[in-house]
Design a protein around this motif. Structure first.
Motif, PDB file in Angstrom:
ATOM      1  N   VAL A 130       0.843  -1.202   0.000  1.00 30.64           N
ATOM      2  CA  VAL A 130       0.000   0.000   0.000  1.00 30.64           C
ATOM      3  C   VAL A 130       0.876   1.249   0.000  1.00 30.64           C
ATOM      4  CG1 VAL A 130      -1.712   1.320   1.304  1.00 30.64           C
ATOM      5  CG2 VAL A 130      -1.962  -1.157   1.086  1.00 30.64           C
ATOM      6  N   GLY A 168      -4.437   8.072   0.927  1.00 31.78           N
ATOM      7  CA  GLY A 168      -3.552   6.899   0.941  1.00 31.78           C
ATOM      8  C   GLY A 168      -2.856   6.740   2.276  1.00 31.78           C
ATOM      9  N   ASP A 171       2.458  -9.102  -5.231  1.00 31.96           N
ATOM     10  CA  ASP A 171       1.077  -9.534  -5.004  1.00 31.96           C
ATOM     11  C   ASP A 171       0.951 -11.042  -4.796  1.00 31.96           C
ATOM     12  OD1 ASP A 171      -1.810  -9.110  -4.903  1.00 31.96           O
ATOM     13  OD2 ASP A 171      -1.860 -10.097  -6.848  1.00 31.96           O
ATOM     14  N   ILE A 180      -8.267   3.020  -2.944  1.00 34.17           N
ATOM     15  CA  ILE A 180      -7.759   3.430  -1.627  1.00 34.17           C
ATOM     16  C   ILE A 180      -8.891   3.401  -0.601  1.00 34.17           C
ATOM     17  CG2 ILE A 180      -6.851   5.394  -0.301  1.00 34.17           C
ATOM     18  CD1 ILE A 180      -5.173   6.117  -2.776  1.00 34.17           C
ATOM     19  N   ALA A 233      -3.974  -2.723  -4.249  1.00 30.78           N
ATOM     20  CA  ALA A 233      -2.701  -1.998  -4.406  1.00 30.78           C
ATOM     21  C   ALA A 233      -2.118  -2.290  -5.786  1.00 30.78           C
ATOM     22  CB  ALA A 233      -1.724  -2.406  -3.300  1.00 30.78           C
ATOM     23  N   ILE A 259      -9.413  -0.085   0.355  1.00 31.15           N
ATOM     24  CA  ILE A 259      -8.367  -0.574   1.268  1.00 31.15           C
ATOM     25  C   ILE A 259      -8.734  -0.186   2.706  1.00 31.15           C
ATOM     26  CG2 ILE A 259      -5.941  -0.238   1.973  1.00 31.15           C
ATOM     27  CD1 ILE A 259      -5.271  -0.078  -1.087  1.00 31.15           C
ATOM     28  N   CYS A 281      -8.360   4.625  -8.882  1.00 32.94           N
ATOM     29  CA  CYS A 281      -7.312   4.509  -7.847  1.00 32.94           C
ATOM     30  C   CYS A 281      -7.842   5.010  -6.501  1.00 32.94           C
ATOM     31  CB  CYS A 281      -6.076   5.334  -8.230  1.00 32.94           C
ATOM     32  SG  CYS A 281      -5.145   4.639  -9.605  1.00 32.94           S
ATOM     33  N   VAL A 320       5.166  -3.274  -6.389  1.00 35.18           N
ATOM     34  CA  VAL A 320       3.849  -3.701  -5.896  1.00 35.18           C
ATOM     35  C   VAL A 320       3.344  -4.902  -6.700  1.00 35.18           C
ATOM     36  CG1 VAL A 320       1.433  -3.012  -5.625  1.00 35.18           C
ATOM     37  CG2 VAL A 320       3.240  -1.370  -5.130  1.00 35.18           C
ATOM     38  N   ALA A 371       2.216   1.664  -3.427  1.00 35.87           N
ATOM     39  CA  ALA A 371       1.174   2.035  -4.398  1.00 35.87           C
ATOM     40  C   ALA A 371       0.822   3.511  -4.257  1.00 35.87           C
ATOM     41  CB  ALA A 371      -0.065   1.172  -4.205  1.00 35.87           C
TER      42      ALA A 371
END
Lengths: 241, 241
Positions: B32, B130, B54, B197, B102, B200, B193, B50, B35
């Motif tokens: 994160v 973020g 994964d 976030i 991410a 997340i 994006c 990133v 990213a």
């Protein structure tokens, strides 16, 4: 108290979990059908229905979580029963997310006036992708009801059909935005709706993987693509498709 | 075979789950952080890192799933141990999704040239959101390590900070798209994006709820808002903020 559970009452617990999941599945199916219809036909009545039903899935998930936790299989039935419990919790969580995604589509439909030009051009793809997601959801709930690993595997392996439609929709929608700035708000929401449909398909695939695990005790091989292809896309040159 | 497990080896299983989850948490945090840095600084090196990491989270989740399933607590330790098993599986699944999100940000950063104007105007909000998501993730992993229900509850209740930033970013980004069609592709990816976030942050919140449940056996009350406010937004009139 869980210690007081007999095998019979534990059987009742498992029956409760299966029945409640099946009810949640029915609600999720209806919500997705209504959300897709709302999106494709700009039907705010269907959209309102989706929004009002979401709470049913939230409550269902909490109930299953509680029941699963307080159930207590005897050692002799372990680990088959642990699979049922873990499976129920995972499926309830996926269905609850499906409801969230359907509700999010419904809210966007209500907020945005869909321009006829966009709807004519992009509607068929949204409908095709929504119908595929709905079929996957129905089939995977059948696979769960019958604990069929073969059906579960087949559904899991077909996940890329929805992804392909979403991928084809992305650059076309960007083009519409570039051609006329008045399309931008509607198209942006449309892209999020399309992404939500693709995610609903992902949750159906998750459920397929859980069903396979519950039925066999094995995990399906990790060969499924996990990301969407539009992350690397830019708009095509004007005039191209 | 699970029947051969002793209490000691079962303790080893639980220790394995906790250690493996903590490793996965460390990887997710790093992904994160990279990213967000990739997004805010258009740093393709971080983005590549990133993407390559994964797979570590995918493998971690599968390993935890297998280990949790084959572990077998004695009846006397039930249901406290069932909570640990269910909790481990849920947290592993959330961390795996954090990694996916991410990675999706990283792929968008690599695909799209970020225009300086957009980056200057929207960058600070992306960075703030973020950094908040990263803080939440770090804190919730601490809450899990210490099985602290108080910390878990505090993190869950703070979920709306990230949502507020995302909500403020949405209409502003639509405006940029309308002002100059050359911004459309980059802004569309930027919105996805920003949504990632926000998701997340949602997963950090899910983990907080799981930690609370593992530590107390109770579920937190369902008063958390479950949807994003941008679903009902349209672009503001030109010149407004």
């Amino acid at each position: 108290m869980p210690e007081a559970h007999t095998v019979t009452s534990y059987d009742d617990d498992l029956r409760f979990l299966t029945r409640r999941l099946s009810e949640m599945g029915g609600i999720a199916e209806r919500m997705v059908a209504d959300a897709v219809s709302a999106l494709v036909n700009a039907d705010t009545g269907s959209a309102q229905r989706v929004i009002s039903e979401d709470l049913l899935l939230d409550n269902g998930e909490r109930e299953i979580y509680d029941k699963a936790f307080w159930s207590s299989p005897s050692a002799s039935r372990w680990p088959r029963d642990l699979r049922e419990i873990i499976g129920s919790i995972r499926i309830a969580s996926d269905l609850e997310r499906v409801g969230d995604l359907a509700k999010n589509i419904a809210k966007r439909v209500i907020a945005v006036r869909w321009f006829h030009g966009i709807s004519r051009a992009i509607g068929p793809r949204s409908r095709a992708s929504g119908e595929l997601a709905l079929t996957q959801l129905k089939e995977v709930l059948d696979a769960f009801a019958t604990r069929s690993p073969d059906l579960a595997k087949m559904i899991r392996d077909r996940d890329d059909e929805i992804d392909a439609i979403y991928t084809s929709l992305f650059p076309r929608t960007l083009t519409y935005m570039m051609e006329d700035p008045r399309n931008i708000t509607a198209c942006t929401h449309l892209l999020f709706c399309a992404k939500n449909i693709e995610r609903i398909g992902d949750h159906a695939t998750n459920i397929a993987e859980t069903v396979y695990y519950v039925a066999t005790g094995e995990q399906l091989a990790a060969d499924r693509p996990k990301d969407d292809d539009t992350a690397t896309m830019i708009a095509p040159a004007p005039g191209s498709d």
